[in-house]
Design a protein around this motif. Structure first.
Motif, short mmCIF file in Angstrom:
data_model
loop_
_atom_site.label_atom_id
_atom_site.label_comp_id
_atom_site.label_asym_id
_atom_site.label_seq_id
_atom_site.Cartn_x
_atom_site.Cartn_y
_atom_site.Cartn_z
N PRO A 100 0.80 -1.23 0.00
CA PRO A 100 0.00 0.00 0.00
C PRO A 100 0.83 1.28 0.00
CG PRO A 100 -0.16 -1.15 2.12
CD PRO A 100 0.55 -2.07 1.19
N ARG A 104 0.20 4.21 -2.55
CA ARG A 104 -0.26 5.49 -2.02
C ARG A 104 0.65 6.64 -2.47
NH1 ARG A 104 0.95 5.80 4.02
NH2 ARG A 104 2.86 6.65 3.15
N GLY A 144 -4.76 6.59 -4.06
CA GLY A 144 -3.99 6.88 -2.85
C GLY A 144 -4.87 6.79 -1.60
N ALA A 147 -5.51 3.41 -0.34
CA ALA A 147 -4.33 2.72 0.20
C ALA A 147 -3.91 3.28 1.57
CB ALA A 147 -3.17 2.82 -0.80
N LEU A 148 -4.65 4.25 2.10
CA LEU A 148 -4.34 4.74 3.45
C LEU A 148 -4.68 3.65 4.46
CD1 LEU A 148 -5.80 8.39 3.38
CD2 LEU A 148 -3.39 7.71 3.51
N PRO A 151 -8.74 4.05 5.12
CA PRO A 151 -9.02 4.69 3.82
C PRO A 151 -9.98 5.88 3.92
CG PRO A 151 -9.14 2.31 3.63
CD PRO A 151 -9.03 2.62 5.10
#
Ligand SMILES: *[C@@H]1O[C@H](CO)[C@@H](O)[C@H](O)[C@H]1NC(C)=O
Ligand SMILES: *[C@@H]1O[C@H](CO)[C@@H](O)[C@H](O)[C@H]1NC(C)=O
Ligand SMILES: *[C@@H]1O[C@H](CO)[C@@H](O)[C@H](O)[C@H]1NC(C)=O
Ligand SMILES: *[C@@H]1O[C@H](CO)[C@@H](O)[C@H](O)[C@H]1NC(C)=O
Ligand SMILES: *[C@@H]1O[C@H](CO)[C@@H](O)[C@H](O)[C@H]1NC(C)=O
Ligand SMILES: *[C@@H]1O[C@H](CO)[C@@H](O)[C@H](O)[C@H]1NC(C)=O
Length: 434
Positions: A100, A104, A144, A147-148, A151
């Motif tokens: 991720p 990101r 992005g 992919a936190l 999210p």
């Protein structure tokens, strides 16, 4: 030409985000300049600043900067478009798709470069790039967001008064375990996007254990594009539905006594106006203070030109501004200011733009602001110069004026995110604990 003044820097700006010398009247800016076009220098600084929160990489930005011709908005757009495409290609390369964080950082950076590529492109409303670049930046940013570690979630909030929908993104504080936590509501001004706010405010706030919601209303990037609506002065019509949404959808994770509203740049007016109508806000942060939009905008014109508007000769004023713009007689900051002002206020007439801007003044509502207010000022502010002090004076004991100096003294403290965040959060902490 009737007016002999255009060759010099007299028509300095119709700009709300640029760093030429203001309150400090020396000609020496406080940082090394990356372009002789000060407006470009400021844009480079924005991109570089976002590198600190995973929204750019430094050498690629400096590489684009190296190839951009001073004073040439098309060249600026082209180089950032090229960089955005190249970064997108790296994000799409399957051999890079490891985990991720790769995903990101690469997509957030691509999104940032697409936003920079769009920045100077609003002159011709039919230019298909206005939507194409935005679709690209949105799609990249969404990858992005997803992919936190927690999210971000896009939400559409219908306005209750007015025919528009607010575009927002909700970010839960990581590892919050469903505790009630303090929450920032973040709005921009004349040009920046809520995706910019992720890098400027949200990432530092999440790291400190705050929830965040960013939003856009009329005149701002998505609402202007998708709903064809320009700025409205009654910003409570935008912020109150956001607060309603927070309390109806996120009541279980939001500490109702720690709800802080942030207004960035021209958003210093918008947030202040909204706070006057919103008793659920615990504190307001204005970066910086905006007292009267017309006073700021009109003061950017040489007196011979603004004189035409003020004498009521709007036809001649409009003809002159369009002529200067069409003939390439405006420096970048002024050219961009005219383009962005007309686009975001949804008018083709410069005099209309000025007349509309008269609705954006704090005087009528400032007495209704009841929560504490942080009013930021900047040593090199040239646009709302002197206005933060007026906002503070009108607020009296409710207002705290803070002047950012030296290298933190650019408009919106661009390039000095650490100083901005530590100052802002220290004030918030002190204020909410009183
Ligand atoms: C203005 O800015 C310059 C360059 O950063 C600095 O050297 C000077 O001390 C400043 N002057 C004032 C009056 O703040
Ligand atoms: C970026 O890629 C698009 C295709 O997605 C292309 O149309 C455009 O010309 C490219 N821009 C630059 C500056 O290379
Ligand atoms: C604006 O853009 C459209 C679409 O690309 C184009 O057809 C038109 O000629 C442009 N207008 C001007 C004034 O450049
Ligand atoms: C609201 O806006 C939509 C889309 O812009 C439009 O189709 C509709 O007619 C508008 N409704 C009112 C009541 O103005
Ligand atoms: C408006 O200004 C133009 C250009 O200066 C001038 O020719 C014209 O007479 C003015 N019109 C009025 C009604 O004052
Ligand atoms: C303020 O700081 C204190 C001490 O670090 C901390 O305990 C408290 O949770 C903070 N309050 C807020 C609202 O952030």
């Amino acid at each position: 030409m009737k007016f002999p003044v255009y060759t010099g820097p007299l028509l300095v700006a119709l700009a709300y985000c640029h760093p030429v010398v203001g309150a400090n009247t020396t000609d020496t800016p406080p940082t090394l300049q990356l372009s002789t076009t000060s407006e470009f220098n400021f844009q480079f600084l924005i991109a570089l600043t976002d590198a600190t929160t995973g929204g750019a990489d430094i050498a690629p930005v400096l590489g684009a900067a190296k190839d951009i011709k001073a004073g040439d908005m098309a060249s600026f757009a082209h180089q950032f478009y090229k960089l955005a495409n190249a970064t997108k290609a790296q994000a799409e390369d399957p051999s890079n798709a490891f985990g991720p964080i790769n995903v990101r950082d690469t997509w957030f950076s691509a999104a940032q470069y697409f936003r920079r590529a769009d920045f100077y492109g609003h002159r011709n409303w039919s230019n298909p790039l206005i939507n194409k670049l935005w679709e690209e930046q949105t799609a990249a940013f969404n990858k992005g967001l997803a992919a936190l570690s927690s999210p971000g979630k896009r939400v559409q909030i219908p306005a209750k008064e007015g025919n528009f929908t607010i575009e927002a993104i909700w970010y839960s504080a990581p590892d919050s375990d469903d505790r009630k936590l303090p929450t920032l509501i973040i709005g921009n001004g004349f040009d920046a996007a809520q995706e910019d706010s992720y890098h400027q405010f949200v990432a530092p706030a999440l790291a400190r254990g705050w929830n965040c919601i960013t939003y856009e209303g009329p005149g701002q990037p998505t609402v202007r594009r998708n709903q064809n609506i320009g700025f409205i002065p009654q910003w409570e019509k935008v912020v109150t539905p956001v607060v309603d949404w927070v309390f109806s959808e996120k009541a279980d994770v939001v500490d109702a006594n720690s709800l802080v509203l942030i207004g960035n740049s021209f958003g210093g007016y918008l947030a202040a106006r909204a706070a006057a109508f919103e008793p659920r806000i615990s504190a307001t942060v204005l970066l910086g203070g905006v007292w009267d939009a017309y006073a700021a905008f009109s003061s950017q014109f040489p007196s011979e030109i603004i004189g035409l508007y003020e004498a009521g000769n709007h036809t001649a004023f409009d003809r002159l501004i369009h002529q200067l713009r069409d003939n390439g007689k405006l420096p970048v900051t002024a050219a961009w200011g005219v383009d962005q002002g007309l686009w975001s206020f949804y008018t083709h007439s410069p005099s209309d733009f000025l007349t509309l801007s008269k609705g954006f003044r704090l005087k009528e509502v400032v007495d209704k602001m009841s929560a504490p207010v942080f009013v930021g000022d900047a040593e090199f502010e040239n646009f709302f110069q002197g206005q933060p002090q007026l906002v503070k004076d009108a607020l009296g004991d409710k207002g705290t004026l803070h002047r950012f100096n030296g290298v933190a003294g650019y408009h919106c403290q661009t390039g000095a995110g650490q100083e901005l965040m530590r100052t802002m959060f220290a004030w918030i902490n002190k204020t909410l604990n009183q």
